[in-house]
Enzyme design. Sequence first.
Site, PDB file in Angstrom:
ATOM      1  N   ASN A   1      64.094  28.595 -81.322  1.00 32.23           N
ATOM      2  CA  ASN A   1      65.387  28.224 -80.730  1.00 32.23           C
ATOM      3  C   ASN A   1      65.914  26.968 -81.418  1.00 32.23           C
ATOM      4  O   ASN A   1      65.278  26.438 -82.324  1.00 32.23           O
ATOM      5  CB  ASN A   1      65.241  28.033 -79.219  1.00 32.23           C
ATOM      6  CG  ASN A   1      64.181  26.995 -78.901  1.00 32.23           C
ATOM      7  OD1 ASN A   1      64.302  25.835 -79.259  1.00 32.23           O
ATOM      8  ND2 ASN A   1      63.116  27.429 -78.239  1.00 32.23           N
TER       9      ASN A   1
ATOM     10  N   LYS B   1      59.201  25.042 -59.737  1.00 31.22           N
ATOM     11  CA  LYS B   1      58.167  24.405 -60.566  1.00 31.22           C
ATOM     12  C   LYS B   1      57.612  23.140 -59.918  1.00 31.22           C
ATOM     13  O   LYS B   1      56.830  22.420 -60.533  1.00 31.22           O
ATOM     14  CB  LYS B   1      58.731  24.114 -61.963  1.00 31.22           C
ATOM     15  CG  LYS B   1      59.257  25.388 -62.650  1.00 31.22           C
ATOM     16  CD  LYS B   1      59.544  25.211 -64.124  1.00 31.22           C
ATOM     17  CE  LYS B   1      60.136  26.486 -64.717  1.00 31.22           C
ATOM     18  NZ  LYS B   1      60.115  26.539 -66.167  1.00 31.22           N
TER      19      LYS B   1
HETATM   20  N1  CTP Z   1      58.895  25.562 -69.618  1.00 28.05           N
HETATM   21  C1  CTP Z   1      57.529  25.630 -69.749  1.00 28.05           C
HETATM   22  N2  CTP Z   1      56.947  26.785 -70.141  1.00 28.05           N
HETATM   23  C2  CTP Z   1      57.692  27.873 -70.404  1.00 28.05           C
HETATM   24  C3  CTP Z   1      59.075  27.821 -70.251  1.00 28.05           C
HETATM   25  C4  CTP Z   1      59.660  26.642 -69.863  1.00 28.05           C
HETATM   26  O1  CTP Z   1      56.850  24.623 -69.520  1.00 28.05           O
HETATM   27  N3  CTP Z   1      57.090  28.987 -70.775  1.00 28.05           N
HETATM   28  C5  CTP Z   1      59.518  24.295 -69.163  1.00 28.05           C
HETATM   29  C6  CTP Z   1      60.426  23.647 -70.179  1.00 28.05           C
HETATM   30  O2  CTP Z   1      59.725  22.736 -71.001  1.00 28.05           O
HETATM   31  C7  CTP Z   1      61.460  22.943 -69.302  1.00 28.05           C
HETATM   32  C8  CTP Z   1      61.524  23.799 -68.070  1.00 28.05           C
HETATM   33  O3  CTP Z   1      60.326  24.562 -68.058  1.00 28.05           O
HETATM   34  O4  CTP Z   1      61.031  21.666 -68.903  1.00 28.05           O
HETATM   35  C9  CTP Z   1      62.709  24.697 -67.976  1.00 28.05           C
HETATM   36  O5  CTP Z   1      62.723  25.602 -69.016  1.00 28.05           O
HETATM   37  P1  CTP Z   1      63.627  26.956 -68.986  1.00 28.05           P
HETATM   38  O6  CTP Z   1      63.223  27.774 -70.147  1.00 28.05           O
HETATM   39  O7  CTP Z   1      65.067  26.588 -68.870  1.00 28.05           O
HETATM   40  O8  CTP Z   1      63.179  27.561 -67.627  1.00 28.05           O
HETATM   41  P2  CTP Z   1      62.847  28.999 -67.214  1.00 28.05           P
HETATM   42  O9  CTP Z   1      62.122  28.831 -65.935  1.00 28.05           O
HETATM   43  O10 CTP Z   1      62.186  29.714 -68.288  1.00 28.05           O
HETATM   44  O11 CTP Z   1      64.265  29.621 -66.856  1.00 28.05           O
HETATM   45  P3  CTP Z   1      65.276  30.619 -67.625  1.00 28.05           P
HETATM   46  O12 CTP Z   1      65.379  31.733 -66.712  1.00 28.05           O
HETATM   47  O13 CTP Z   1      66.549  29.829 -67.753  1.00 28.05           O
HETATM   48  O14 CTP Z   1      64.686  30.942 -68.960  1.00 28.05           O
END
Ligand code: CTP
Length: 398
Positions: free
Chosen positions: A209, A341
């Site tokens: 990304n 979380k």
């Molecule tokens: N994060 C993480 N592990 C993952 C994905 C995300 O620790 N596999 C953490 C990121 O470092 C960030 C937070 O979670 O601090 C939010 O990440 P995001 O990708 O926006 O959250 P998701 O819960 O994956 O939501 P989305 O549905 O938007 O992808």
Amino acid sequence: MLKDKFVVLGVTGGIAAYKSVELVRLLKKSGAQVQVIMTKSGCEFVTPLTFQVLSQNPVITDMFKEPPRWEVEHVALADKADIFLIAPATANVIAKMAAGIADDMLTTTLLATKAKIIVVPSMNVNMYENPITQRNIATLRKFGIFVLEPEEGDLACGYSGKGRFPEPRIIVEHIKVILGKDGDLKDKRFLITAGPTREPIDPVRFITNHSSGKMGYALAEKAIQRGARVILISGPTNLTPPIGLEEFICINTAEEMYNAVMKYYADVDVVIKSAAVADYAPEEIKHKKIKKQGLNLTLELKKNPDILQELGNKKETQVLIGFAAETDNVTANAQDKLKRKNLDFIVVNDLTEAGAGFAGDTNIVKILHRDGRIESLPKMLKRDLANEILDRVLLYLQ
Ligand code: CTP
């Protein structure tokens, strides 16, 4: 950090004295007041006038000539100094310091100061590696004096090896770290993740990304400069890790980041997950390059572990901070992540706003707290935002 700090800079007789000229310029640019003291041999390499013009202060060169009231000057300077820098430091001045010799203005003032002292050695590799010099350096360190490691490379004497004066910019970074050691985050242990992850598809391709890592690196740098002990776990970025990290761990995949985080998280006070972790990775990594075939190609993806969610489940006393980058329903989505979380707060940026998001040096964020408070911060540099975030971390730590 250096604004209005009083820096006494001792310049001794080494060829790197010319690099200290740039050091004075950078210190002044950072807002510090600089008073230069030169040894007799220092004056053989660069004229005092050069330092005088750049420091905007008369340079002290001789204990008995300048300034006229020498008898109190060395004590007054010693008291006034916030930081005492010897750059470049020759083997000779290091030896004198280790022995407590005070036979000129510089060594006399040094012996009288209670300021933090930083020594930047610069000399021929054999002189540096000489066991006598090494013993002297060890003695200085034993007395709480900070001695920077010289860099390796070509030396002015024609030799190549350890002994080079570091870039003045790097010395300024070291000064900030040393000045910050008693800061408001003193000895707090931070685990910070930064950058993107990279999920391999085959030997030549991967899924990633746009994360630049800038926010996480800025957080690490500022936390260190406020006295924290920082472990930075980073995906691939073009950035140089900040000076003063306790550990720097490079990872590629989300799984590698997961393993690194799990290895360290139990011993830290604060976890900040600013990394943009890939939510999915290819089910299978092909060992041979995928060749073109037909009009469509289907990749099977599997879910990566959600590192932050798992930390939230395990959470006991730690402060846990997440990041979110959203394009729609910004607040609602972030609120959902905050709860799901089990975070203390989440920093969310709206990727559709100009000046917010991945690559730039600025960001515009909202901070959503676990008690329901929402703060909207104006557009600011990621470095300033880092301090804003750390100010809030401090409140949760108390
Ligand atoms: N994060 C993480 N592990 C993952 C994905 C995300 O620790 N596999 C953490 C990121 O470092 C960030 C937070 O979670 O601090 C939010 O990440 P995001 O990708 O926006 O959250 P998701 O819960 O994956 O939501 P989305 O549905 O938007 O992808």
